[in-house]
Scaffold this active site. Structure first.
Site, PDB file in Angstrom:
ATOM      1  N   HIS A   1       1.303   4.976  -2.315  1.00 28.90           N
ATOM      2  CA  HIS A   1       0.883   5.871  -3.391  1.00 28.90           C
ATOM      3  C   HIS A   1       2.131   6.458  -4.035  1.00 28.90           C
ATOM      4  CE1 HIS A   1      -3.442   5.957  -2.279  1.00 28.90           C
ATOM      5  NE2 HIS A   1      -2.951   5.682  -1.084  1.00 28.90           N
TER       6      HIS A   1
ATOM      7  N   GLU B   1     -11.151   3.546   6.970  1.00 33.12           N
ATOM      8  CA  GLU B   1     -10.238   4.527   7.560  1.00 33.12           C
ATOM      9  C   GLU B   1     -11.083   5.651   8.146  1.00 33.12           C
ATOM     10  OE1 GLU B   1      -6.310   7.206   6.300  1.00 33.12           O
ATOM     11  OE2 GLU B   1      -7.744   6.579   4.773  1.00 33.12           O
TER      12      GLU B   1
ATOM     13  N   HIS C   1      -9.680   1.412  -0.722  1.00 31.18           N
ATOM     14  CA  HIS C   1      -9.543   2.138   0.537  1.00 31.18           C
ATOM     15  C   HIS C   1     -10.904   2.136   1.237  1.00 31.18           C
ATOM     16  CE1 HIS C   1      -5.836   3.499  -1.259  1.00 31.18           C
ATOM     17  NE2 HIS C   1      -5.560   4.308  -0.249  1.00 31.18           N
TER      18      HIS C   1
ATOM     19  N   ASP D   1       1.917   3.945   3.111  1.00 30.06           N
ATOM     20  CA  ASP D   1       0.891   4.820   2.541  1.00 30.06           C
ATOM     21  C   ASP D   1       1.519   5.971   1.741  1.00 30.06           C
ATOM     22  OD1 ASP D   1      -1.688   5.616   1.980  1.00 30.06           O
ATOM     23  OD2 ASP D   1      -2.158   6.309   4.000  1.00 30.06           O
ATOM     24  N   ASP D   2       1.829   7.069   2.412  1.00 32.14           N
ATOM     25  CA  ASP D   2       2.466   8.244   1.800  1.00 32.14           C
ATOM     26  C   ASP D   2       3.606   8.670   2.725  1.00 32.14           C
ATOM     27  OD1 ASP D   2       0.227   8.908  -0.318  1.00 32.14           O
ATOM     28  OD2 ASP D   2      -0.817   8.665   1.593  1.00 32.14           O
TER      29      ASP D   2
ATOM     30  N   HIS E   1       0.855  -1.193   0.000  1.00 31.77           N
ATOM     31  CA  HIS E   1       0.000   0.000   0.000  1.00 31.77           C
ATOM     32  C   HIS E   1       0.888   1.239   0.000  1.00 31.77           C
ATOM     33  CE1 HIS E   1      -4.027   1.881   1.114  1.00 31.77           C
ATOM     34  NE2 HIS E   1      -3.179   2.895   1.257  1.00 31.77           N
TER      35      HIS E   1
END
Length: 333
Positions: free
Chosen positions: A17, A198, A195, A276-277, A15
């Protein structure tokens, strides 16, 4: 306190981005080269600056503005994979959005994808890290644009584009609005993730399972608020792409010890760990491992099992998995 090896090897990340992994210095430099004003999205230390999840989305999209060409994405991919490899990642699945790569035009998308794949090949040869792509529409851009993205995904599905997902504002619209796009991707042979769970809560998880028929969930952690739902996830073998550092940084949980990843694991859920980021949330895969070890006494043996389970959940082909399995066995021997 349990400590893991300082060079804990051979991590699998599911996961990530691609644009969200862009180092701030890379984006600043690219904006300067192109004389593009991306606004005040950095703090005084040069890091990305945002106040909450929705402000994060604004800053994220502003940071993509200098990414104007396939060559820009070639450079971005090398920068991202270099950082991942430095943290022991040997395989990554990255979310890539035609929205940011050619405006969902199939011809332009193929040019961007070619540039990304070229960079991935270089990284694999030089750094030992393998990249595969998950095509991802942006939820708050709407269902119509998602259909265009699904067509881009279907046109390029194969050994490198292996999955289809959805990101963006989880409170925008309904996942059922995107059923056509997911069916289009499925018919093209792509594996599905979304997604959910969350910001939307357990109901978002249930919609992803029932409306989109996914086999993995991005985040999915708020399923813990509905134990019957947790049992359903276990029964169906659905895998969670958990990003603890992201969840804490955005205020979903006050700290890593309050994060439900360990509770979900103990109830039999298949959990994986990702960033994630990462530059947005001041994390790396090594930091994620170290924080989880400190919080839940996970040791090297646990992380070896986690890497194997993550590889099992990966969307890549059998030959790639077999090669990576040998890498894991050698690294964790």
């Amino acid at each position: 306190m349990t400590r893991i090896s300082s060079t804990n090897p051979a991590k699998i990340e599911l996961h990530l981005h691609l644009e969200g992994a862009a180092p701030p210095a890379f984006i600043r430099g690219l904006a300067k080269e192109k004389h593009i004003d991306i606004g005040g999205i950095f703090d005084e230390d040069g890091n990305y600056k945002f106040t909450d999840f929705w402000d994060f989305l604004r800053v994220y999209e502003a940071a993509t503005l200098p990414l104007k060409s396939p060559q820009d994405f070639h450079r971005l991919t090398l920068a991202v994979l270099e950082e991942s490899a430095r943290n022991g990642v040997v395989y990554t699945e990255a979310f890539i959005s035609p929205d940011f790569c050619g405006g969902r035009d199939i011809g332009a998308w193929k040019e961007y994808l070619h540039a990304i794949r070229e960079a991935a090949d270089i990284a694999q040869a030089q750094m030992g890290i393998t990249l595969r792509g998950i095509v991802t529409p942006i939820r708050h851009f709407g269902a119509a644009k998602a259909r265009e993205t699904a067509r881009c995904a279907a046109e390029t599905a194969g050994d490198w584009v292996v999955g289809f997902g959805i990101g963006g504002d989880e409170k925008s619209g309904h996942l059922s609005d995107f059923k056509w796009s997911f069916e289009c991707a499925r018919e093209a042979g792509l594996r599905l993730t979304a997604h959910a769970g969350e910001w939307g809560g357990p109901e978002s998880v249930r919609s992803a399972i029932n409306d989109l028929n996914v086999e993995r969930l991005g985040h999915g952690v708020r399923a813990i608020e509905d134990l019957a739902l947790v049992d359903e996830i276990v029964e169906k073998g659905i895998v969670l792409e958990v990003c603890p550092g992201s969840n804490v940084a955005l205020g979903l949980y006050p700290g890593i010890r309050q994060h439900p990843i360990n509770a979900l694991h103990e109830r039999g859920v298949k959990v994986t760990v990702s960033t994630d980021d990462p530059p947005f949330f001041h994390t790396t895969m090594q930091k994620e491992y170290e924080n989880l070890a400190d919080a839940f006494d996970w040791d090297d043996g646990f992380f070896a099992q986690l890497a194997k389970a993550s590889l099992d959940a990966a969307f890549c082909d059998a030959d790639t998995k077999a090669r990576l399995q040998k890498t894991l066995e050698q690294a964790h021997a």
